[in-house]
Design a protein around this motif. Structure first.
Motif, PDB file in Angstrom:
ATOM      1  N   LEU A   1    -153.462  72.127  58.046  1.00  0.00           N
ATOM      2  CA  LEU A   1    -153.461  73.581  58.178  1.00  0.00           C
ATOM      3  C   LEU A   1    -152.562  74.195  57.126  1.00  0.00           C
ATOM      4  O   LEU A   1    -151.408  73.783  56.969  1.00  0.00           O
ATOM      5  N   LYS A   2    -153.114  75.175  56.421  1.00  0.00           N
ATOM      6  CA  LYS A   2    -152.335  75.946  55.450  1.00  0.00           C
ATOM      7  C   LYS A   2    -152.515  77.421  55.782  1.00  0.00           C
ATOM      8  O   LYS A   2    -153.635  77.888  55.960  1.00  0.00           O
ATOM      9  N   VAL A   3    -151.398  78.124  55.890  1.00  0.00           N
ATOM     10  CA  VAL A   3    -151.415  79.569  56.099  1.00  0.00           C
ATOM     11  C   VAL A   3    -150.699  80.193  54.913  1.00  0.00           C
ATOM     12  O   VAL A   3    -149.513  79.931  54.680  1.00  0.00           O
ATOM     13  N   LEU A   4    -151.441  81.009  54.167  1.00  0.00           N
ATOM     14  CA  LEU A   4    -150.921  81.590  52.929  1.00  0.00           C
ATOM     15  C   LEU A   4    -150.928  83.112  52.994  1.00  0.00           C
ATOM     16  O   LEU A   4    -151.860  83.712  53.530  1.00  0.00           O
ATOM     17  N   THR A   5    -149.897  83.722  52.431  1.00  0.00           N
ATOM     18  CA  THR A   5    -149.866  85.160  52.190  1.00  0.00           C
ATOM     19  C   THR A   5    -149.751  85.329  50.676  1.00  0.00           C
ATOM     20  O   THR A   5    -149.557  84.346  49.961  1.00  0.00           O
ATOM     21  N   PRO A   6    -149.842  86.553  50.180  1.00  0.00           N
ATOM     22  CA  PRO A   6    -149.711  86.724  48.730  1.00  0.00           C
ATOM     23  C   PRO A   6    -148.361  86.258  48.169  1.00  0.00           C
ATOM     24  O   PRO A   6    -148.258  85.948  46.987  1.00  0.00           O
ATOM     25  N   THR A   7    -147.327  86.182  49.013  1.00  0.00           N
ATOM     26  CA  THR A   7    -145.995  85.851  48.511  1.00  0.00           C
ATOM     27  C   THR A   7    -145.440  84.505  48.969  1.00  0.00           C
ATOM     28  O   THR A   7    -144.425  84.064  48.455  1.00  0.00           O
ATOM     29  N   GLN A   8    -146.085  83.855  49.954  1.00  0.00           N
ATOM     30  CA  GLN A   8    -145.506  82.603  50.442  1.00  0.00           C
ATOM     31  C   GLN A   8    -146.519  81.724  51.172  1.00  0.00           C
ATOM     32  O   GLN A   8    -147.588  82.179  51.560  1.00  0.00           O
ATOM     33  N   THR A   9    -146.135  80.470  51.361  1.00  0.00           N
ATOM     34  CA  THR A   9    -146.879  79.532  52.200  1.00  0.00           C
ATOM     35  C   THR A   9    -146.101  79.394  53.498  1.00  0.00           C
ATOM     36  O   THR A   9    -144.996  78.870  53.508  1.00  0.00           O
ATOM     37  N   LEU A  10    -146.681  79.895  54.603  1.00  0.00           N
ATOM     38  CA  LEU A  10    -146.000  79.848  55.901  1.00  0.00           C
ATOM     39  C   LEU A  10    -146.158  78.502  56.582  1.00  0.00           C
ATOM     40  O   LEU A  10    -145.251  78.037  57.266  1.00  0.00           O
ATOM     41  N   VAL A  11    -147.328  77.899  56.458  1.00  0.00           N
ATOM     42  CA  VAL A  11    -147.614  76.623  57.112  1.00  0.00           C
ATOM     43  C   VAL A  11    -148.339  75.731  56.119  1.00  0.00           C
ATOM     44  O   VAL A  11    -149.245  76.184  55.429  1.00  0.00           O
ATOM     45  N   ASP A  12    -147.928  74.484  56.067  1.00  0.00           N
ATOM     46  CA  ASP A  12    -148.628  73.458  55.301  1.00  0.00           C
ATOM     47  C   ASP A  12    -148.310  72.125  55.970  1.00  0.00           C
ATOM     48  O   ASP A  12    -147.367  71.436  55.583  1.00  0.00           O
ATOM     49  N   GLU A  13    -149.057  71.814  57.034  1.00  0.00           N
ATOM     50  CA  GLU A  13    -148.774  70.599  57.798  1.00  0.00           C
ATOM     51  C   GLU A  13    -149.998  70.099  58.548  1.00  0.00           C
ATOM     52  O   GLU A  13    -150.983  70.821  58.688  1.00  0.00           O
ATOM     53  N   SER A  14    -149.903  68.878  59.029  1.00  0.00           N
ATOM     54  CA  SER A  14    -150.986  68.282  59.814  1.00  0.00           C
ATOM     55  C   SER A  14    -150.861  68.746  61.257  1.00  0.00           C
ATOM     56  O   SER A  14    -149.766  68.743  61.827  1.00  0.00           O
ATOM     57  N   VAL A  15    -152.002  69.147  61.839  1.00  0.00           N
ATOM     58  CA  VAL A  15    -152.020  69.645  63.216  1.00  0.00           C
ATOM     59  C   VAL A  15    -153.169  69.001  63.975  1.00  0.00           C
ATOM     60  O   VAL A  15    -154.098  68.441  63.385  1.00  0.00           O
ATOM     61  N   ILE A  16    -153.117  69.116  65.307  1.00  0.00           N
ATOM     62  CA  ILE A  16    -154.149  68.547  66.161  1.00  0.00           C
ATOM     63  C   ILE A  16    -155.289  69.531  66.402  1.00  0.00           C
ATOM     64  O   ILE A  16    -156.454  69.160  66.414  1.00  0.00           O
ATOM     65  N   LYS A  17    -154.933  70.824  66.604  1.00  0.00           N
ATOM     66  CA  LYS A  17    -155.951  71.845  66.821  1.00  0.00           C
ATOM     67  C   LYS A  17    -155.419  73.218  66.429  1.00  0.00           C
ATOM     68  O   LYS A  17    -154.207  73.418  66.345  1.00  0.00           O
ATOM     69  N   VAL A  18    -156.356  74.134  66.208  1.00  0.00           N
ATOM     70  CA  VAL A  18    -156.034  75.503  65.805  1.00  0.00           C
ATOM     71  C   VAL A  18    -156.818  76.459  66.690  1.00  0.00           C
ATOM     72  O   VAL A  18    -158.030  76.295  66.853  1.00  0.00           O
TER      73      VAL A  18
END
Length: 102
Positions: free
Chosen positions: A4-21
């Motif tokens: 899972l990667k969560v990106l905004t124009p200024t940063q990466t909030l999440v970049d990790e392995s997850v089980i579900k979203v």
């Protein structure tokens, strides 16, 4: 596992392995698991939750954005987003961050 990667124009909030979203799109809420089919959704403003590989539930508040699932990767691109492990704390963070930006 899903990357899972969560990106905004200024940063990466999440970049990790997850089980579900879990997320909410314009047509309603949905859950993504590792073997689900590829998916694209316009996200409604709200909460995206995910379960980390150690079973901990985490939360990201998104203003609006787009989610894509391709293979074992889920990418969320959002204009504004904040991350927090506790829902009560997330509400306070969202109010402070989003009001500050407005």
């Amino acid at each position: 596992m899903i990357r899972l990667k969560v990106l905004t124009p200024t940063q990466t909030l999440v970049d990790e392995s997850v089980i579900k979203v879990h997320a909410e799109g314009q047509e309603g809420a949905f859950c993504l698991l590792p073997r689900h089919r590829d998916w694209v959704a316009a996200l409604a403003p709200g909460i995206v939750s995910f379960t980390t590989s150690n079973g901990q539930e985490q939360f990201v508040a998104v203003d609006q954005g787009v989610l894509t699932k391709r293979g074992a990767e889920v990418l969320i691109a959002a204009r504004r987003a904040v991350r927090e492990g506790d829902l009560a704390q997330l509400r306070q963070v969202v109010e402070m961050e989003f009001r500050h930006l407005d």
